[in-house]
Enzyme design. Structure first.
Site, PDB file in Angstrom:
ATOM      1  CG  ASN A   1      39.555  36.226  42.497  1.00 24.54           C
ATOM      2  OD1 ASN A   1      39.098  36.760  41.485  1.00 24.54           O
ATOM      3  ND2 ASN A   1      39.006  36.408  43.685  1.00 24.54           N
TER       4      ASN A   1
ATOM      5  CG  ASP B   1      35.348  41.222  42.421  1.00 23.02           C
ATOM      6  OD1 ASP B   1      36.086  40.462  41.775  1.00 23.02           O
ATOM      7  OD2 ASP B   1      34.508  40.802  43.233  1.00 23.02           O
ATOM      8  CG  ASN B   2      36.308  39.936  38.224  1.00 21.77           C
ATOM      9  OD1 ASN B   2      37.382  39.394  38.475  1.00 21.77           O
ATOM     10  ND2 ASN B   2      35.139  39.353  38.461  1.00 21.77           N
TER      11      ASN B   2
ATOM     12  CG  HIS C   1      36.311  32.712  41.027  1.00 19.55           C
ATOM     13  ND1 HIS C   1      36.990  32.483  42.202  1.00 19.55           N
ATOM     14  CD2 HIS C   1      35.887  33.990  41.111  1.00 19.55           C
ATOM     15  CE1 HIS C   1      36.961  33.563  42.954  1.00 19.55           C
ATOM     16  NE2 HIS C   1      36.315  34.500  42.306  1.00 19.55           N
TER      17      HIS C   1
ATOM     18  CG  HIS D   1      37.184  27.743  42.969  1.00 16.45           C
ATOM     19  ND1 HIS D   1      38.547  27.868  43.155  1.00 16.45           N
ATOM     20  CD2 HIS D   1      36.748  28.971  42.594  1.00 16.45           C
ATOM     21  CE1 HIS D   1      38.907  29.122  42.922  1.00 16.45           C
ATOM     22  NE2 HIS D   1      37.843  29.809  42.569  1.00 16.45           N
TER      23      HIS D   1
ATOM     24  CD  GLU E   1      33.852  36.576  40.182  1.00 19.80           C
ATOM     25  OE1 GLU E   1      34.462  37.364  40.926  1.00 19.80           O
ATOM     26  OE2 GLU E   1      34.312  36.176  39.093  1.00 19.80           O
TER      27      GLU E   1
ATOM     28  CG  ASN F   1      39.247  39.982  43.197  1.00 20.10           C
ATOM     29  OD1 ASN F   1      38.703  39.824  42.112  1.00 20.10           O
ATOM     30  ND2 ASN F   1      38.666  39.630  44.331  1.00 20.10           N
TER      31      ASN F   1
END
Length: 354
Positions: A167, A268-269, A114, A133, A53, A223
């Site tokens: 996140n 996203d990232n 994450h 998480h 991720e 994010n």
């Protein structure tokens, strides 16, 4: 008269629901299909089977990779397997992923990593911050990297009432960071309603042992987050608003909005090339496919490169795109010396030479 009023109320409710549904589909880019963009030399990374991720690369070419995320509403290829942190040395001719050993005393069974971020201290100590998480809660785990035996020593677990649905994270010091909360709620049903209704209750939080505070707000879903090479600007990706926000970092750690770059994909990232300042983004062309994960209509992958984001006309280049046949659900893209790593939320990881 009562029947007429009831019909009118039903009509208003139906119209409101239809408007929200249309907005929800637009935020997910539900109708978008992606045209392929290939790179000449790419291979899937052996050993990474259930996600990659987030990726963070040290200046010396050591790349940390978080794997095994279980996120509400998204697929997992290994739902019962604890998460992992992998390391790759991008200086090698044929880099391979090696799982890092984590020190005793840390709860590996509930490890659900994450976003990640590294910090190199003045004495060259390397700290790894990992958003975790456990049992669908949010913590930040602080590790010290021991290169000699490829291990992580767990230093502490950070929890706070303002860190509710974390996140991603960007380290500011050996025990301080900015973090994004991608939702206001942490309950899955309420998270979905928040997304469906289009509530802009997501935020960015600054954390240090002395002070914890909200420093930016008003996002659909904040994010990825990262920092410019000169450490003056913080970049925040709003995945459901399809944009990247440029925020100026103030002396008191507050963030001031500078500009917003609108894109046509779910961002996203964010990774930063330390030499050029270019922003590399792992993106989801169609978020609906990511949530449905239909084997006949797989979630696609897309990598964008943004050059000169502070200029009036930043250059946006689609470096890579795939319909899911090779790589599903890209979430991050990081570069080092002409080498590109592309990670995914729950699928494989790709190594490319540019």
């Amino acid at each position: 008269m009562g029947k007429l009023l009831a019909v009118a109320l039903v009509g208003i409710a139906a119209a409101l629901a239809a408007e929200r549904l249309l907005g929800f589909r637009n935020r997910l880019n539900a109708s978008r299909e992606v045209a392929p963009v290939s790179l000449p030399s790419c291979r899937l990374i052996k050993g990474i089977e259930s996600g990659s991720e987030d990726i963070d690369i040290l200046p010396n070419g050591l790349a940390f990779i978080s794997s095994g995320l279980k996120y509400p509403g998204l697929k997992s290829f290994a739902p019962d397997k604890p998460g992992e942190i992998f390391l790759m040395d991008l200086n090698e001719d044929n880099p391979r992923a090696v799982e890092l050993r984590i020190s005793r005393g840390f709860d590996l069974a509930s490890f659900n990593p994450h976003g990640i971020s590294t910090y190199v201290d003045r004495d060259d100590s390397v700290y790894l911050f990992v958003v975790n998480h456990p049992h669908q809660k949010s913590t930040v785990e602080l590790f010290k990297f021991v290169e000699d035996d490829n291990s992580l020593v767990h230093l502490k677990t950070i929890q706070h009432d303002l860190l509710t649905s974390v996140n991603d994270i960007v380290a500011m010091g050996p025990d301080s960071f900015y973090a994004t909360n991608d939702h206001y709620f942490s309950d899955f049903i309420l998270m979905f309603m928040e997304m469906f209704l289009g509530l802009t209750w997501s935020n960015v939080v600054y954390y240090s042992p002395k002070e914890v505070k909200e420093v930016a707000a008003g996002f659909y879903s904040a994010n990825g987050i990262n920092i410019s090479p000169d450490r003056k600007y913080i970049y925040v990706a709003d995945i459901f608003d399809h944009n990247v926000h440029v925020m100026e970092k103030q002396a008191n750690w507050n963030l001031t909005h500078v500009k917003t770059l609108q894109l046509d994909t779910l961002v996203d990232n964010l990774s930063i090339d330390p030499h050029t300042g270019d922003i590399w983004i792992g993106c989801h062309p169609n978020g609906m496919k990511l949530f449905y994960n239909d084997p006949e209509n797989l979630p696609a992958s897309e990598v964008l490169r943004i050059q000169n984001i502070l200029s009036e006309e930043p250059a946006v280049t689609r470096v890579y795109a795939d319909n899911g046949s090779v790589l599903q659900g890209s979430s991050v893209a990081s570069v080092y010396e002409g080498k590109l790593l592309i990670g995914t939320v729950f699928h494989r990881a790709l190594y490319c030479e540019l």
